[in-house]
Structure formats: C-alpha cells, structure tokens
Design a protein around this motif. Structure first.
Motif: not given
Length: 278
Positions: A71-75, A79-82, A121-130
């Motif tokens: 699940s972590m890798m899929q999350t 995010a990396l795709d976006s 982009y920075d918002d995605i990187a900042k808010n991506s968590e598992f």
C-alpha cells in the motif's frame, strides 16, 4: 472356583475401567478437536506444535506488514505519477516559452503557469504520506525504514525515503532561467528532475513487485506450516468416532460380563447347599 476372590470379575472390571478411560479420551478429542490438550499427554508433539503455531502467527503478521508495504509503494507511485506529470507540463511550457514569436505578455503568462505548476508539485511532495509517514520529505534525519517481511529475526528489507520537495530539487532555477530567456538550461533542469523522479519511481516499483511476490510466498508457507501443525495436533474425527464406537461396545459388554461373572459366587453357594442337603 474360588469364593473369596472372584478373579474373573476383577479381570473384567479392570478391562472395563480401561475402556471407560479410552471412551472418555475419545469424547474429549472429538469435543476439543485436538489429539492432546496437556503437555504431559505428548511432550514432544506439544513442543513441535507450539513452535509451529509461533511460526504461523509470525507469518500472519508478516503478511500484514507486507500488505502495508504494498500500500505504501502504491501510494508513493500514485504521487510520483502526479509529480512527473506536473513537471512534464512544465517542460511543455518551457518549449512553448522558447518560441521567438511570443509577446512579453505571452511570456509572462507562461511564466506564471510555470510558477503555479511548481507550487502544485511542491504541494504533492509535501502532503504525500502513508499512515502519517512523509514519503518525500524525510524528517528528523530518518531517510529509511526497515520493513519486517518474515516471521524470524533479520528477515526484513529497507525502504529509502527521498527528499523530492521543490526546494531540495532547486526547481526555482527553472523560473530563473525562463526570466533570463535561458530556455535550454531550463529544459535541461526539467529533464534532470523528471529523470530523478523516474529513478525513484522505478525503485519503488521494484519494491512493490518484491512485496507482492513475498506476500504470495508467505501465504503458501503459512498454509504448509498450518497443515504440518494440524497433522501433529488436530484430531482425526473419523478415527476418533471409530474409537468411541469401539469403546462404547466394550463398556456395554463389560457391564454385561460383570453381571454374569458376579453370579459365580452364587453358583458356588448353590453347590454347597446341594452338598449339605445330602
């Protein structure tokens, strides 16, 4: 024939007691579903069974761990795709900005969109968590975690975290290049970022595949271990039913034989009475 000691009856009674014990044991095994419930009944088998049960529970927990890893890798992959799509859009804008026929207003519009895309982009990187763990902004100096993949010690793998925030990748350089009309340098920078993202995505994809294969392997190993533990500890109901039926017959026949054997002293008394009457 003996009057004081009815040996025949005593032998029958002894066998009757054994049949009662076996009958009770068969009933207990059927009702509990286990061949033995106390260590004293089968010390070696109990020890083997408990070790296997420990292994089974460890395997079950390891499977939950691996599921979390998947699940972590899929999350992370989502995010990396976006993030990659965002930088690809930035690159398209850079190519568009390099058109010499653009007016200053066109160039300003493109520059503003580039800034917005970088902020997105920075918002995605900042808010991506598992589960509360940041994926692209390592904190407190933690750049990796260990994921337990098996039931035993040291059966784990490392998941690395990469700081992919816009500031850490110096994405603002793209804006500076555009402002200076250095579109070639801006494109080189965007290509470098996309390659970086692709490398991280490839690494996480490989981990995802490894986790999925590991999950299948753990499931198979758990089934094999459960089958082995069941063969040691679980009752064969059909066999125990046959044993119960056999001992039911022996108990009933024992009762009947004791009734008959207890008549022997009475027969002796009758013989004595006949002798006396003569």
């Amino acid at each position: 024939m003996r009057l004081m000691q009815n040996m025949s009856s005593q032998r029958i009674y002894r066998q009757y007691q054994k049949s009662l014990v076996n009958q009770s044991k068969a009933l207990k095994n059927i009702s509990s579903g286990e061949k033995f419930t106390k260590a004293g009944e089968a010390p070696n088998e109990i020890a083997k069974s408990e070790r296997m049960r420990l292994q089974i529970r460890g395997l079950q927990m390891a499977q939950r761990n691996v599921q979390d890893g998947i699940s972590m890798m899929q999350t992370a992959d989502s995010a990396l795709d976006s993030m990659t799509n965002t930088i690809q859009r930035v690159r398209e804008l850079l190519v568009q900005a390099g058109n010499g026929s653009n007016s200053p207003e066109d160039k300003e519009t493109i520059l503003n969109e580039v800034k917005q895309m970088i902020a997105g982009y920075d918002d995605i990187a900042k808010n991506s968590e598992f589960n509360g763990v940041p994926l692209f902004e390592p904190q407190n100096g933690i750049n990796s975690v260990k994921m337990q993949l098996g039931a035993n010690a040291y059966e784990n793998t490392e998941i690395k975290f990469y700081n992919l925030r816009a500031g850490n990748l110096n994405l603002d350089e793209i804006v500076g290049f555009v402002e200076k009309d250095e579109f070639g340098k801006a494109l080189v920078k965007s290509d470098s970022v996309i390659e970086n993202l692709s490398n991280v995505r490839s690494e996480y994809g490989a981990l995802d595949n490894m986790f999925e294969n590991c999950f299948e392997g753990l499931g198979e190993f758990e089934l094999v271990t459960q089958a082995a533990e069941s063969a040691i500890r679980d009752t064969d109901i059909a066999e125990e039913m046959m044993e119960l039926t056999k001992n039911n017959i022996l108990v009933d026949s024992g009762n009947a034989m004791m009734v008959q054997s207890n008549k022997l002293p009475q027969e002796i008394l009758r013989i004595l009475e006949n002798v006396k009457s003569r």
